[in-house]
Design an enzyme around this catalytic site. Sequence first.
Site, mmCIF file in Angstrom:
data_model
loop_
_atom_site.group_PDB
_atom_site.id
_atom_site.type_symbol
_atom_site.label_atom_id
_atom_site.label_comp_id
_atom_site.label_asym_id
_atom_site.label_seq_id
_atom_site.Cartn_x
_atom_site.Cartn_y
_atom_site.Cartn_z
ATOM 1 N N ARG A 13 1.020 -1.118 0.075
ATOM 2 C CA ARG A 13 -0.153 0.003 -0.044
ATOM 3 C C ARG A 13 0.920 1.515 -0.111
ATOM 4 O O ARG A 13 1.038 1.738 -1.087
ATOM 5 C CB ARG A 13 -1.165 0.024 1.241
ATOM 6 N N ASP A 14 1.449 1.551 1.102
ATOM 7 C CA ASP A 14 2.367 2.844 1.298
ATOM 8 C C ASP A 14 3.507 2.801 0.233
ATOM 9 O O ASP A 14 3.744 3.815 -0.653
ATOM 10 C CB ASP A 14 2.902 2.741 2.598
ATOM 11 N N HIS A 210 3.717 3.858 12.752
ATOM 12 C CA HIS A 210 4.060 4.097 11.219
ATOM 13 C C HIS A 210 5.052 4.880 11.058
ATOM 14 O O HIS A 210 4.941 6.052 11.155
ATOM 15 C CB HIS A 210 2.826 4.335 10.712
ATOM 16 N N HIS A 212 8.628 6.603 8.942
ATOM 17 C CA HIS A 212 9.383 6.706 7.585
ATOM 18 C C HIS A 212 11.017 6.838 7.841
ATOM 19 O O HIS A 212 11.159 7.362 8.970
ATOM 20 C CB HIS A 212 8.650 7.730 6.802
ATOM 21 N N CYS A 243 11.081 8.015 -1.170
ATOM 22 C CA CYS A 243 10.754 9.423 -0.735
ATOM 23 C C CYS A 243 10.943 10.338 -1.872
ATOM 24 O O CYS A 243 12.132 10.624 -2.156
ATOM 25 C CB CYS A 243 11.564 9.703 0.464
ATOM 26 N N ASN A 252 8.938 3.707 3.869
ATOM 27 C CA ASN A 252 9.027 3.251 5.154
ATOM 28 C C ASN A 252 10.217 2.659 5.762
ATOM 29 O O ASN A 252 11.188 2.541 5.028
ATOM 30 C CB ASN A 252 7.665 2.399 5.206
HETATM 31 ZN ZN ZN Z 1 3.578 6.207 5.453
#
Ligand code: ZN
Length: 310
Positions: A13-14, A210, A212, A243, A252
């Site tokens: 997802r991310d 969560h 990063h 990123c 992440n």
């Molecule tokens: Zn995220």
Amino acid sequence: MLHQVLVSEVGLRDGLQSVQRVMPLQAKKDWIAAEATAGVREIEVGSFVPETLLPQMADTPALVEFARALPGLAVAVLVPNLKGAERAIAAGAGKLSIPLSVSETHSLKNVRKSHEAMIREIAAIAARIAEEPADQRPHFEVGLSTAFGCTIEGSVSEDRVVRLAEQAIAAGAAEVCLSDTAGYANPRQVKRLVRRVKAAVGAGRLNALHLHNTRGLGLANALSGLEEGIDTLDSSLGGLGGCPYAPGASGNIVTEDLVFMLAAMGVDTGIDIEKLLRVRALIETALPGEPLYGFTPAAGLPLGFKGRDA
Ligand code: ZN
């Protein structure tokens, strides 16, 4: 520190949401199956956003259906609103996460909703979940994004994080998660904010972070959270997604490095790290040239690695 930690894989997802090329459905299924076989117990398989907005996520219903059939795997999805939640419930997802941005500017830009409107949306989702038979209700989490700082607003008030956490729980969320969306967090800040939010909403209502790794502090922040009783950490295999603001930085925190750190400290994740390290080959094949990150995959395991320090 706890002896058992849940590593929640969010790469599908991310990670994938910032990858332009659509990963084929079969490759995503192979990825999910391989991580489940390696012992990963929770995977966020996609998000229920409109297809036109994110074609990469169009196959989320099929992935939920596939992942549900894998034994012992919790199937998580992201939902942006009530409509997404209804689709997620219909698909049979086990866990729903909705992002609530602590930075209201970010919220207005991202989902075009004020805090007040988002809290109403959260209440509506909680009410919708309550209509399901008790044994079929998905777990409902609110992810407080930009909790440690925002690329538009800069620093974010900790009082506001606490207040929104309280409002999300009052609106019917089972728990909140603190998200370092922009990679601004530092370990002291993590410690302080986890303590404050736990004190405000109850220790059992904040279990997850969560993080990063935008500025390289991801694992330090994770450790800081673990020391405050956090037992669930989101991470992405190979730090997929990168990123956009920091070339060379992973997205992440990297699942392989996180699992290595936990295993080395003797924290049980249920994950076989050697099997896990082999999963990235699937992504390299399906998305050739896509940058992947992580130190453990590059260096390999230490000689004679047994998975605990003493
Ligand atoms: Zn995220």
